[in-house]
Design a protein around this motif. Sequence first.
Motif, PDB file in Angstrom:
ATOM      1  N   LEU A 122      62.123 -30.197 -50.181  1.00 14.46           N
ATOM      2  CA  LEU A 122      62.884 -29.787 -48.998  1.00 14.46           C
ATOM      3  C   LEU A 122      62.026 -28.902 -48.103  1.00 14.46           C
ATOM      4  CD1 LEU A 122      65.474 -29.515 -47.311  1.00 14.46           C
ATOM      5  CD2 LEU A 122      66.125 -27.613 -48.817  1.00 14.46           C
ATOM      6  N   MET A 123      61.364 -27.915 -48.694  1.00 10.65           N
ATOM      7  CA  MET A 123      60.525 -26.998 -47.918  1.00 10.65           C
ATOM      8  C   MET A 123      59.397 -27.726 -47.195  1.00 10.65           C
ATOM      9  SD  MET A 123      59.995 -23.620 -50.200  1.00 10.65           S
ATOM     10  CE  MET A 123      61.323 -22.593 -50.740  1.00 10.65           C
ATOM     11  N   ALA A 124      58.866 -28.762 -47.827  1.00 12.37           N
ATOM     12  CA  ALA A 124      57.759 -29.511 -47.227  1.00 12.37           C
ATOM     13  C   ALA A 124      58.216 -30.397 -46.071  1.00 12.37           C
ATOM     14  CB  ALA A 124      57.077 -30.364 -48.290  1.00 12.37           C
ATOM     15  N   ASN A 125      59.531 -30.574 -45.926  1.00 13.77           N
ATOM     16  CA  ASN A 125      60.044 -31.510 -44.926  1.00 13.77           C
ATOM     17  C   ASN A 125      60.951 -30.878 -43.878  1.00 13.77           C
ATOM     18  OD1 ASN A 125      59.394 -34.543 -45.634  1.00 13.77           O
ATOM     19  ND2 ASN A 125      59.580 -33.435 -47.564  1.00 13.77           N
ATOM     20  N   VAL A 126      60.840 -29.559 -43.712  1.00 13.51           N
ATOM     21  CA  VAL A 126      61.627 -28.892 -42.674  1.00 13.51           C
ATOM     22  C   VAL A 126      60.679 -28.150 -41.736  1.00 13.51           C
ATOM     23  CG1 VAL A 126      63.746 -28.654 -44.049  1.00 13.51           C
ATOM     24  CG2 VAL A 126      62.019 -26.862 -44.149  1.00 13.51           C
ATOM     25  N   SER A 127      61.234 -27.619 -40.668  1.00 13.42           N
ATOM     26  CA  SER A 127      60.412 -26.888 -39.686  1.00 13.42           C
ATOM     27  C   SER A 127      59.792 -25.659 -40.335  1.00 13.42           C
ATOM     28  CB  SER A 127      61.277 -26.471 -38.499  1.00 13.42           C
ATOM     29  OG  SER A 127      62.218 -25.485 -38.911  1.00 13.42           O
ATOM     30  N   SER A 128      58.723 -25.164 -39.721  1.00 10.68           N
ATOM     31  CA  SER A 128      58.033 -23.991 -40.277  1.00 10.68           C
ATOM     32  C   SER A 128      58.954 -22.766 -40.289  1.00 10.68           C
ATOM     33  CB  SER A 128      56.750 -23.706 -39.510  1.00 10.68           C
ATOM     34  OG  SER A 128      57.037 -23.484 -38.154  1.00 10.68           O
ATOM     35  N   GLU A 129      59.791 -22.649 -39.281  1.00 10.66           N
ATOM     36  CA  GLU A 129      60.744 -21.532 -39.231  1.00 10.66           C
ATOM     37  C   GLU A 129      61.705 -21.585 -40.418  1.00 10.66           C
ATOM     38  OE1 GLU A 129      64.110 -19.660 -36.191  1.00 10.66           O
ATOM     39  OE2 GLU A 129      63.116 -21.548 -35.682  1.00 10.66           O
ATOM     40  N   LEU A 130      62.247 -22.763 -40.672  1.00  9.33           N
ATOM     41  CA  LEU A 130      63.180 -22.944 -41.785  1.00  9.33           C
ATOM     42  C   LEU A 130      62.465 -22.789 -43.129  1.00  9.33           C
ATOM     43  CD1 LEU A 130      66.107 -23.407 -42.281  1.00  9.33           C
ATOM     44  CD2 LEU A 130      65.772 -25.839 -41.939  1.00  9.33           C
ATOM     45  N   ARG A 131      61.236 -23.259 -43.198  1.00 10.25           N
ATOM     46  CA  ARG A 131      60.433 -23.107 -44.420  1.00 10.25           C
ATOM     47  C   ARG A 131      60.228 -21.631 -44.738  1.00 10.25           C
ATOM     48  NH1 ARG A 131      55.999 -25.473 -42.788  1.00 10.25           N
ATOM     49  NH2 ARG A 131      56.935 -27.508 -43.106  1.00 10.25           N
ATOM     50  N   THR A 132      59.951 -20.846 -43.713  1.00  8.00           N
ATOM     51  CA  THR A 132      59.766 -19.399 -43.908  1.00  8.00           C
ATOM     52  C   THR A 132      61.038 -18.759 -44.437  1.00  8.00           C
ATOM     53  OG1 THR A 132      58.144 -19.357 -42.114  1.00  8.00           O
ATOM     54  CG2 THR A 132      59.133 -17.249 -42.748  1.00  8.00           C
ATOM     55  N   ILE A 133      62.168 -19.134 -43.873  1.00  4.38           N
ATOM     56  CA  ILE A 133      63.456 -18.603 -44.336  1.00  4.38           C
ATOM     57  C   ILE A 133      63.668 -18.945 -45.805  1.00  4.38           C
ATOM     58  CG2 ILE A 133      65.967 -18.850 -44.102  1.00  4.38           C
ATOM     59  CD1 ILE A 133      65.461 -19.174 -41.052  1.00  4.38           C
ATOM     60  N   LEU A 134      63.389 -20.185 -46.168  1.00  2.63           N
ATOM     61  CA  LEU A 134      63.559 -20.605 -47.561  1.00  2.63           C
ATOM     62  C   LEU A 134      62.604 -19.858 -48.490  1.00  2.63           C
ATOM     63  CD1 LEU A 134      64.061 -24.441 -47.015  1.00  2.63           C
ATOM     64  CD2 LEU A 134      65.784 -22.811 -47.821  1.00  2.63           C
ATOM     65  N   MET A 135      61.386 -19.669 -48.048  1.00  2.88           N
ATOM     66  CA  MET A 135      60.408 -18.964 -48.876  1.00  2.88           C
ATOM     67  C   MET A 135      60.806 -17.494 -49.071  1.00  2.88           C
ATOM     68  SD  MET A 135      56.913 -20.698 -47.427  1.00  2.88           S
ATOM     69  CE  MET A 135      55.775 -19.826 -48.482  1.00  2.88           C
ATOM     70  N   ILE A 136      61.343 -16.865 -48.039  1.00 10.39           N
ATOM     71  CA  ILE A 136      61.768 -15.463 -48.131  1.00 10.39           C
ATOM     72  C   ILE A 136      62.936 -15.322 -49.102  1.00 10.39           C
ATOM     73  CG2 ILE A 136      62.901 -13.586 -46.854  1.00 10.39           C
ATOM     74  CD1 ILE A 136      61.133 -14.434 -44.438  1.00 10.39           C
ATOM     75  N   HIS A 137      63.905 -16.222 -48.995  1.00  7.32           N
ATOM     76  CA  HIS A 137      65.105 -16.140 -49.836  1.00  7.32           C
ATOM     77  C   HIS A 137      64.871 -16.690 -51.252  1.00  7.32           C
ATOM     78  CE1 HIS A 137      68.021 -14.603 -46.960  1.00  7.32           C
ATOM     79  NE2 HIS A 137      67.376 -15.306 -46.039  1.00  7.32           N
ATOM     80  N   ASN A 138      63.849 -17.535 -51.412  1.00 12.13           N
ATOM     81  CA  ASN A 138      63.488 -18.102 -52.710  1.00 12.13           C
ATOM     82  C   ASN A 138      64.710 -18.634 -53.480  1.00 12.13           C
ATOM     83  OD1 ASN A 138      61.807 -18.868 -54.782  1.00 12.13           O
ATOM     84  ND2 ASN A 138      61.817 -16.859 -55.759  1.00 12.13           N
ATOM     85  N   PRO A 139      65.373 -19.661 -52.948  1.00  8.22           N
ATOM     86  CA  PRO A 139      66.572 -20.177 -53.621  1.00  8.22           C
ATOM     87  C   PRO A 139      66.238 -20.763 -54.993  1.00  8.22           C
ATOM     88  CG  PRO A 139      65.870 -21.662 -51.881  1.00  8.22           C
ATOM     89  CD  PRO A 139      65.009 -20.445 -51.783  1.00  8.22           C
ATOM     90  N   LYS A 140      67.139 -20.560 -55.941  1.00 12.68           N
ATOM     91  CA  LYS A 140      66.937 -21.047 -57.308  1.00 12.68           C
ATOM     92  C   LYS A 140      67.557 -22.414 -57.530  1.00 12.68           C
ATOM     93  CE  LYS A 140      64.845 -17.321 -58.532  1.00 12.68           C
ATOM     94  NZ  LYS A 140      63.456 -17.308 -58.180  1.00 12.68           N
ATOM     95  N   SER A 141      68.367 -22.862 -56.581  1.00 10.84           N
ATOM     96  CA  SER A 141      68.997 -24.179 -56.703  1.00 10.84           C
ATOM     97  C   SER A 141      69.004 -24.869 -55.344  1.00 10.84           C
ATOM     98  CB  SER A 141      70.434 -24.051 -57.220  1.00 10.84           C
ATOM     99  OG  SER A 141      71.263 -23.479 -56.232  1.00 10.84           O
ATOM    100  N   LEU A 142      69.136 -26.173 -55.377  1.00  9.92           N
ATOM    101  CA  LEU A 142      69.208 -26.934 -54.136  1.00  9.92           C
ATOM    102  C   LEU A 142      70.471 -26.554 -53.363  1.00  9.92           C
ATOM    103  CD1 LEU A 142      67.848 -29.078 -52.392  1.00  9.92           C
ATOM    104  CD2 LEU A 142      69.180 -30.799 -53.615  1.00  9.92           C
ATOM    105  N   GLU A 143      71.517 -26.199 -54.077  1.00  5.60           N
ATOM    106  CA  GLU A 143      72.758 -25.790 -53.420  1.00  5.60           C
ATOM    107  C   GLU A 143      72.545 -24.512 -52.614  1.00  5.60           C
ATOM    108  OE1 GLU A 143      76.136 -26.802 -52.034  1.00  5.60           O
ATOM    109  OE2 GLU A 143      75.264 -28.022 -53.611  1.00  5.60           O
ATOM    110  N   GLN A 144      71.828 -23.550 -53.185  1.00  9.03           N
ATOM    111  CA  GLN A 144      71.517 -22.312 -52.455  1.00  9.03           C
ATOM    112  C   GLN A 144      70.643 -22.624 -51.241  1.00  9.03           C
ATOM    113  OE1 GLN A 144      69.584 -19.751 -55.281  1.00  9.03           O
ATOM    114  NE2 GLN A 144      71.490 -19.123 -56.276  1.00  9.03           N
ATOM    115  N   ALA A 145      69.661 -23.500 -51.426  1.00 11.48           N
ATOM    116  CA  ALA A 145      68.775 -23.871 -50.322  1.00 11.48           C
ATOM    117  C   ALA A 145      69.556 -24.568 -49.213  1.00 11.48           C
ATOM    118  CB  ALA A 145      67.650 -24.767 -50.834  1.00 11.48           C
ATOM    119  N   SER A 146      70.458 -25.452 -49.584  1.00 12.82           N
ATOM    120  CA  SER A 146      71.224 -26.172 -48.559  1.00 12.82           C
ATOM    121  C   SER A 146      72.159 -25.229 -47.804  1.00 12.82           C
ATOM    122  CB  SER A 146      71.989 -27.346 -49.165  1.00 12.82           C
ATOM    123  OG  SER A 146      72.990 -26.911 -50.037  1.00 12.82           O
TER     124      SER A 146
END
Length: 184
Positions: A122-146
Amino acid sequence: FYNRYALNTTDESLKEFVLASITSKIIDEAGDFLLCRPDLKTWTDIKQALRIKFGDKTDRHVLMQQLTFLCRNRNESALEFIDRIKILLSKISIKTQADSALEQGTKTALISQAESTAITILMANVSSELRTILMIHNPKSLEQASTLVFNHLLIEQQINSRKNITRLANPVVPIKYKFIHKPS
């Protein structure tokens, strides 16, 4: 139904009735298949033959490879992409849980690994802004990431809506210039 009403009874007529009830519900190609197989007399045999004939032959290794190389399609939203990941992750989980050769601890580890891979994809296929948000929050599940992706897209949509409203409320009026030509 079979386990509840036929498995734990000694009444043979009840067992026959349950089996007949189940087989009467099997229709279309599967029903035609059973009509051609009078040798299948028990529910275990019927279930096994149906799985062999109509079951999904894709194993968890192939599904994991599909997940690893999954890419977002052109014009596919991030939420649509997440839905595709969730479907694939669900298939991997089902195949892993159904694998009788694996111990429960191994199953849990493989499912966790697939979840981690899904987040990375998911992180590899979203915008850099969204990737940064995901990396900061470090979700443990796809549900948290979504949830993070959904919230980000919702806020982004609200910001864009406000910009459009402001632009409509304060339209930019072009200045018209008059050029006066003086005769020379």
